[in-house]
Design an enzyme around this catalytic site. Structure first.
Site, mmCIF file in Angstrom:
data_model
loop_
_atom_site.group_PDB
_atom_site.id
_atom_site.type_symbol
_atom_site.label_atom_id
_atom_site.label_comp_id
_atom_site.label_asym_id
_atom_site.label_seq_id
_atom_site.Cartn_x
_atom_site.Cartn_y
_atom_site.Cartn_z
ATOM 1 N N GLU A 66 8.531 27.722 16.318
ATOM 2 C CA GLU A 66 9.851 27.147 16.083
ATOM 3 C C GLU A 66 10.778 28.350 16.125
ATOM 4 O O GLU A 66 10.558 29.330 15.406
ATOM 5 C CB GLU A 66 9.902 26.463 14.715
ATOM 6 C CG GLU A 66 9.124 25.166 14.653
ATOM 7 C CD GLU A 66 9.747 24.052 15.487
ATOM 8 O OE1 GLU A 66 10.958 24.115 15.760
ATOM 9 O OE2 GLU A 66 9.015 23.123 15.875
ATOM 10 N N THR A 84 9.853 39.244 17.049
ATOM 11 C CA THR A 84 11.305 39.321 17.232
ATOM 12 C C THR A 84 11.898 40.475 16.425
ATOM 13 O O THR A 84 11.357 40.844 15.370
ATOM 14 C CB THR A 84 11.956 37.993 16.781
ATOM 15 O OG1 THR A 84 13.362 38.179 16.634
ATOM 16 C CG2 THR A 84 11.415 37.509 15.441
ATOM 17 N N ASP A 85 13.026 40.978 16.892
ATOM 18 C CA ASP A 85 13.709 42.029 16.122
ATOM 19 C C ASP A 85 14.250 41.504 14.791
ATOM 20 O O ASP A 85 14.575 42.281 13.892
ATOM 21 C CB ASP A 85 14.837 42.677 16.948
ATOM 22 C CG ASP A 85 15.951 41.722 17.350
ATOM 23 O OD1 ASP A 85 15.830 40.502 17.105
ATOM 24 O OD2 ASP A 85 16.962 42.197 17.909
ATOM 25 N N TYR A 135 13.407 31.264 9.434
ATOM 26 C CA TYR A 135 12.791 31.593 10.733
ATOM 27 C C TYR A 135 12.239 33.012 10.741
ATOM 28 O O TYR A 135 11.057 33.235 11.024
ATOM 29 C CB TYR A 135 13.814 31.422 11.874
ATOM 30 C CG TYR A 135 13.397 32.131 13.157
ATOM 31 C CD1 TYR A 135 12.336 31.659 13.917
ATOM 32 C CD2 TYR A 135 14.046 33.301 13.581
ATOM 33 C CE1 TYR A 135 11.932 32.332 15.084
ATOM 34 C CE2 TYR A 135 13.656 33.963 14.734
ATOM 35 C CZ TYR A 135 12.594 33.479 15.487
ATOM 36 O OH TYR A 135 12.194 34.150 16.623
ATOM 37 N N LYS A 155 8.313 34.558 10.989
ATOM 38 C CA LYS A 155 7.836 35.474 12.043
ATOM 39 C C LYS A 155 7.300 36.759 11.411
ATOM 40 O O LYS A 155 6.301 37.325 11.861
ATOM 41 C CB LYS A 155 8.968 35.797 13.026
ATOM 42 C CG LYS A 155 9.452 34.636 13.870
ATOM 43 C CD LYS A 155 8.429 34.093 14.845
ATOM 44 C CE LYS A 155 8.153 35.019 16.022
ATOM 45 N NZ LYS A 155 7.238 34.384 17.010
ATOM 46 N N ASN A 188 17.330 37.090 23.927
ATOM 47 C CA ASN A 188 17.139 36.829 25.358
ATOM 48 C C ASN A 188 18.213 35.878 25.888
ATOM 49 O O ASN A 188 18.684 34.993 25.169
ATOM 50 C CB ASN A 188 15.798 36.119 25.583
ATOM 51 C CG ASN A 188 14.592 37.017 25.452
ATOM 52 O OD1 ASN A 188 13.629 36.880 26.192
ATOM 53 N ND2 ASN A 188 14.606 37.941 24.508
ATOM 54 N N ASP A 242 30.708 29.950 8.496
ATOM 55 C CA ASP A 242 29.665 30.891 8.903
ATOM 56 C C ASP A 242 28.259 30.325 8.671
ATOM 57 O O ASP A 242 28.062 29.449 7.822
ATOM 58 C CB ASP A 242 29.817 32.204 8.100
ATOM 59 C CG ASP A 242 29.320 33.410 8.875
ATOM 60 O OD1 ASP A 242 28.731 33.228 9.966
ATOM 61 O OD2 ASP A 242 29.522 34.546 8.401
#
Ligand code: NAD
Ligand code: DAU
Length: 337
Positions: free
Chosen positions: A85, A126-127, A151, A155, A181, A273
C-alpha cells in the site's frame, strides 16, 4: 535462467519495471504476484502479457499457502518485493491494511524465502523511512530511520525485519530506498498525475499547506534500472539510496504542469495541510553511484514533458480509473480541506 518472484507489478513502478526488464532480457523468468487492489491494473502490463518468460498470479502476499505454492511450482530462487500500500494520504485515512500488507506481507515472503533458500531478496523501500529534513542536508544510508506517517512507519518496520532476517538467519538481502517517482502509469492519487488530470478536467488543484514542501523527483525508469543493478550487483546486507538530485517544491511542480498545459495559476487552491506532512526529502545517492556505477539517465524537464504527454494521449487509461472507486476516495480525501 533466474526464476524471480516479483510482487506488486500491476502497480505503477512494478509494471514499468516488468515492461522494461522483459523487453531487455531473456535470462529471467518472472512470476508477478499481485492482489489487484485499487492500484493494480493489468492494462499496465499489456506489452508483456504473452511473454514466454512471464506469469501473472492474482493473489495476496500475506497468503502463506499461495506464496508457498508459487515457490515450489516455479522453483523461485529470487524475490523482488514491490507490493505495498503506497499512498500516504490513504494511510492517514486508515492504517490497518498498510501494516497488514507492508509488514505482514513482507514477513510471509521472508519466511518463504528462508524455507526455500533464496539467493537474493530485494526489498523495495523508500526514502520516507528516514523522516523529514530541514532546509539543508541529504538522506544517506546511515541517516537514522525516523518515519512519520503510518505508510512510512510500515515501510520502516519492513526494512528492519528484512535486516533482522539477514542478521539472524544470514538471509541474502538488499534494500533500495528511492525518492519520489514520476512517469507513465502512475495512479492519479499521487501529486503529479492528480494535478495533470485535474488541469485537463478543469478542476481545482489542491496544494496542501503553503506548497513549499520539497520532494526529490526521479523518472521511474531510472529507479527501475537502479533496482535491476542492485538486484544483480548489490552487496548482500546493504542498503542503497536511489535519487536523481532534483528537488522541487510542490508549487513549482504544479506551476510547471499548468504552464505546459497552457493554463493559469488561478486553478491552484491552497487547502488544509496533510497531517504530519514531511517538509523535505532529498537523497544522497553517491553510494550506488560510486560502488555500482549507477547514475540517472533521464533529464527532468524532458521526462516531465514526456510524462505529461503520456497522460494527454492516454485519457482512456485514466478516465476508467477516475470514474470508479477513485471518486469516493477523492470526495473523502478532499472534502472540507
Ligand atoms: P502502487 O500503489 O502503484 O502499486 C502497488 C501494487 O501492489 C499494486 O499493483 C497493488 O495491487 C499491489 N498490492 C498491494 N497490496 C498487495 C498485497 N497484499 N498482495 C499483493 N499485491 C499487493 O505503488 P508504487 O508507487 O508502484 O510503489 C511500488 C513500491 O515502491 C512500493 O513498495 C513503494 O513503497 C515503493 N516506492 C514508491 C515510490 C513512489 O514514488 N511511488 C518511491 C519509493 C519507493
Ligand atoms: O518519497 C517516496 C514516496 O513518495 C513513496 O514512498 C510513496 O509511495 C509515494 O506516494 C510518494 O510519497 P509522497 O507523500 O511524497 O507523494 P504524494 O504524491 O502523495 O505527495 C507529494 C507531495 O505533494 C507531498 O508533499 C504532498 C503534496 N500533495 C499531494 C497531493 C496528492 C499536495 O499538495 N496535494 C495533493 O493533492
Amino acid at each position: 535462467m533466474k526464476n524471480i518472484l516479483v510482487t506488486g507489478c500491476a502497480g505503477f513502478i512494478g509494471s514499468n519495471f516488468l515492461n522494461y526488464i522483459l523487453k531487455e532480457r531473456d535470462d529471467v523468468f518472472i512470476v508477478n504476484l499481485d492482489k489487484l487492489t485499487y492500484a493494480g491494473n493489468l492494462e499496465n502490463l499489456k506489452p508483456i502479457e504473452n511473454n514466454k518468460n512471464y506469469r501473472f498470479i492474482k493473489g495476496d502476499i500475506t497468503n502463506v499457502e499461495l506464496v508457498d505454492y508459487i515457490f515450489t511450482k516455479y522453483s523461485i530462487k529470487y524475490v523482488i518485493n514491490f507490493a505495498a500500500e503506497s499512498h500516504v494520504d490513504r494511510s492517514i485515512l486508515g492504517s490497518s491494511v498498510f501494516y497488514q500488507t507492508n509488514v505482514m506481507g513482507t514477513n510471509v515472503l521472508l519466511e518463504a524465502a528462508r524455507r526455500y533458500n533464496v539467493e537474493k531478496f530485494l526489498q523495495v523501500s523508500t526514502d520516507e523511512v528516514y523522516g523529514s529534513l530541514g532546509a539543508t542536508g541529504l538522506f544517506t544510508e546511515s541517516t537514522p530511520i525516523s518515519p512519520n506517517s503510518p505508510y512510512s512507519s510500515s515501510k520502516a518496520a519492513a526494512d528492519l525485519m528484512v535486516q533482522a532476517f539477514h542478521h539472524t538467519y544470514g538471509m541474502p538481502i538488499v534494500i533500495t530506498r528511492c525518492s519520489n517517482n514520476y512517469g507513465p502509469l502512475q495512479f492519479p492519487e499521487k501529486l503529479i498525475p492528480l494535478m495533470i488530470i485535474n488541469t485537463l478536467n478543469g478542476k481545482k488543484l489542491p496544494i496542501y499547506g503553503d506548497g513549499l514542501n520539497v520532494r526529490d523527483w526521479i523518472y521511474v525508469i531510472d529507479h527501475n534500472k537502479a533496482v535491476e543493478l542492485v538486484f544483480e550487483k548489490g552487496k548482500i546486507g546493504e542498503v542503497y539510496n536511489i535519487g536523481a538530485s532534483r528537488e522541487m517544491t510542490n508549487v513549482e511542480i504544479v506551476k510547471l504542469i499548468l504552464n505546459k498545459l497552457g493554463k493559469g495559476e488561478e486553478m491552484i487552491e491552497y487547502v488544509k495541510d496533510r497531517p504530519g506532512h514531511d517538509r523535505r526529502y532529498a537523497i544522497d545517492s553517491s553510494k550506488i553511484q560510486n560502488e555500482l556505477g549507477w547514475k540517472p539517465s533521464f533529464q527532468f524537464e524532458q521526462a516531465m514533458e514526456y510524462t505529461i504527454d503520456w497522460y494527454l494521449s492516454n485519457k482512456n487509461w485514466w478516465d476508467r480509473i477516475i470514474s470508479g472507486e477513485y471518486q469516493k476516495y477523492y470526495e473523502v480525501q478532499y472534502r472540507n480541506r
